[in-house]
Design an enzyme around this catalytic site. Sequence first.
Site, short mmCIF file in Angstrom:
data_model
loop_
_atom_site.label_atom_id
_atom_site.label_comp_id
_atom_site.label_asym_id
_atom_site.label_seq_id
_atom_site.Cartn_x
_atom_site.Cartn_y
_atom_site.Cartn_z
CB SER A 309 65.34 16.59 19.03
OG SER A 309 66.18 15.83 17.88
CG ASP A 310 62.59 10.69 19.82
OD1 ASP A 310 63.62 9.84 19.37
OD2 ASP A 310 61.52 10.01 20.63
CB CYS A 311 65.39 10.09 15.64
SG CYS A 311 66.50 9.73 16.53
CG ASP A 312 62.68 14.22 11.40
OD1 ASP A 312 63.57 14.83 11.20
OD2 ASP A 312 61.86 13.90 10.49
CB SER A 313 61.17 15.37 18.15
OG SER A 313 62.41 15.47 18.81
#
Length: 792
Positions: A309-313
């Site tokens: 994931s992108d960070c926190d997505s």
Amino acid sequence: MSVAKSIAAVLVALLPGALAQANTSYVDYNVEANPDLTPQSVATIDLSFPDCENGPLSKTLVCDTSARPHDRAAALVSMFTFEELVNNTGNTSPGVPRLGLPPYQVWSEALHGLDRANFTDEGEYSWATSFPMPILTMSALNRTLINQIATIIATQGRAFNNVGRYGLDVYAPNINAFRSAMWGRGQETPGEDAYCLASAYAYEYITGIQGGVDPEHLKLVATAKHYAGYDLENWDGHSRLGNDMNITQQELSEYYTPQFLVAARDAKVHSVMCSYNAVNGVPSCANSFFLQTLLRDTFGFVEDGYVSSDCDSAYNVWNPHEFAANITGAAADSIRAGTDIDCGTTYQYYFGEAFDEQEVTRAEIERGVIRLYSNLVRLGYFDGNGSVYRDLTWNDVVTTDAWNISYEAAVEGIVLLKNDGTLPLAKSVRSVALIGPWMNVTTQLQGNYFGPAPYLISPLNAFQNSDFDVNYAFGTNISSHSTDGFSEALSAAKKSDVIIFAGGIDNTLEAEAMDRMNITWPGNQLQLIDQLSQLGKPLIVLQMGGGQVDSSSLKSNKNVNSLIWGGYPGQSGGQALLDIITGKRAPAGRLVVTQYPAEYATQFPATDMSLRPHGNNPGQTYMWYTGTPVYEFGHGLFYTTFHASLPGTGKDKTSFNIQDLLTQPHPGFANVEQMPLLNFTVTITNTGKVASDYTAMLFANTTAGPAPYPNKWLVGFDRLASLEPHRSQTMTIPVTIDSVARTDEAGNRVLYPGKYELALNNERSVVLQFVLTGREAVVFKWPVEQQQISSA
């Protein structure tokens, strides 16, 4: 005790900033564009390697170098307790101490050099080479250069990794196309062309980083990002974390994913990052059509490739998208859709609860962790000193930096937009006025996602170390409206033979989480340039920054003699600019974006993802824009003149039957559409007086198939090195079958019978016509979208 409570207890220290679901105060991510990451997520850690000689794992299959990587990883993960399994689903993984498995950090950056490395304060491992931002590198139109840069980054990364200062996975390259001229991260990309430029950049960068096309021993793991439809940050208050982009299947296939197809199918990338945004109502990290149907079933993603994931997505699947009913549901939806590793802490904190509620199984969680560790096996993580790249040291960092490829990328990428003969500077010029906010910069040369460089050469540094007499004045700031520095700037200009102004935009205006609302020159820079232009002195303007600004007033002002675009040129940027200005090197870069007039930014919302003109949208990118650009995509001037001609005898084949093309044998190519339709070969002659590189873009156009028709589209490019005056050289650009196909409304790539043209550069200096006969045929079938995960 439930599994959820057990894991929560284990993670108290691991996740100090984690939120409980009972907390009702959440950031409004529909507006806020920066995720509120926990300290654990952003941590850099001292890395080490498992002991496969004497440690607890030494007698297990994971340490058996003769076994398959997948089997080695699966054997390792099978030994994890459920708590240990969940703990290792995030980017910052604690490892398993009882097994001698060290902590690991997935999140390293390598956009144009090492970032998020544990640099020392001085001496060894205190810096790494800082290359130009990708948009400038791509402007060089030199595939070999891209591969060289990535190869050096990988070498330096492995050297840092060998002393525990860098990871083995990198969150690069960014291969989204630079669609909106206002996008803050367009500087990170290869430009606005997805099919040809972004795909070529993806291939060269990924194979450079990974050490070849799917090698047995990976050098590093590249991550193709951001998949898919991600090209805005916070335009007009629309946060990237909550954007829901409406994209037709036609343009999803044609523009927003072809570079990811090449990354997966051809370059064999081992990691892909799903993006923050949703597409057509489904967040990318919970989008099984993206992550399974397209990426794995259609694009051929490598068997144990993993999706991060992108960070926190993964968290964003719930807040702000509200696709899932709660955070637990967001974790379950993401892993089931195909997001293997969470850059963040959502998986680590909420998988226990999801498991208790039977929303996720151990097997689904294991699948992602096995994929990650399978790649670590391929990277030699478990091979001790026998690992292929374990002998790389600080000396290799120093050696590869000394190759000076950063300088070469900058000098090859710089674009000459306007010149009346003032450049290169005459030998008689002795004094120069250096003015503007970009003249005495340091880290600004690097753009974003950078670490410490060995040195940073500003334009002022470079000129001061030359034979010129330098008169420097700051003049004005990037966004300033104060004229306090004007008089000093005018005074410096009046006592100089030549005036050079360096300005434009920088990362105070374009950056991650920051888009522009206009594409004008900021502040009062144009006002100062106008006053300088009235002094009767030769005036050169350096337009810096990743995105373009409307320079039409400079283009039309006859007293502005030359205009150069320099991007973010990296550690040697000032030297590269000096050498172009003085003629030590000749410019040959070409714009990989369109420079639009300022009113373009006000005609339609940047959230309109449709490239085709409609309503107030005049069309986006060079393919569909119906207005008149200030400078075209592909524009770039030389210090010399070139003549291009077809060397053929007139007997070259100009008619092709579609059915014959698609039924021919295709040895060496996985798919017949990757076969060359023809080789576009031209003879390039330097008819001027200056030795120069030559760059070319080859465009196709047609009215075959259904309307509307693109203006043209890029099918190939190349660069010839150092062509001496009155010398000729042959350039060959392969034109594949797929490159002349068009995309229908269902997303299929189709060959249509009819007349086609191939034209060299915007000037159409050579035009080749050919005909496709027979029946229209699909060369690439786009699957019908079906989602395995439904909205709450």
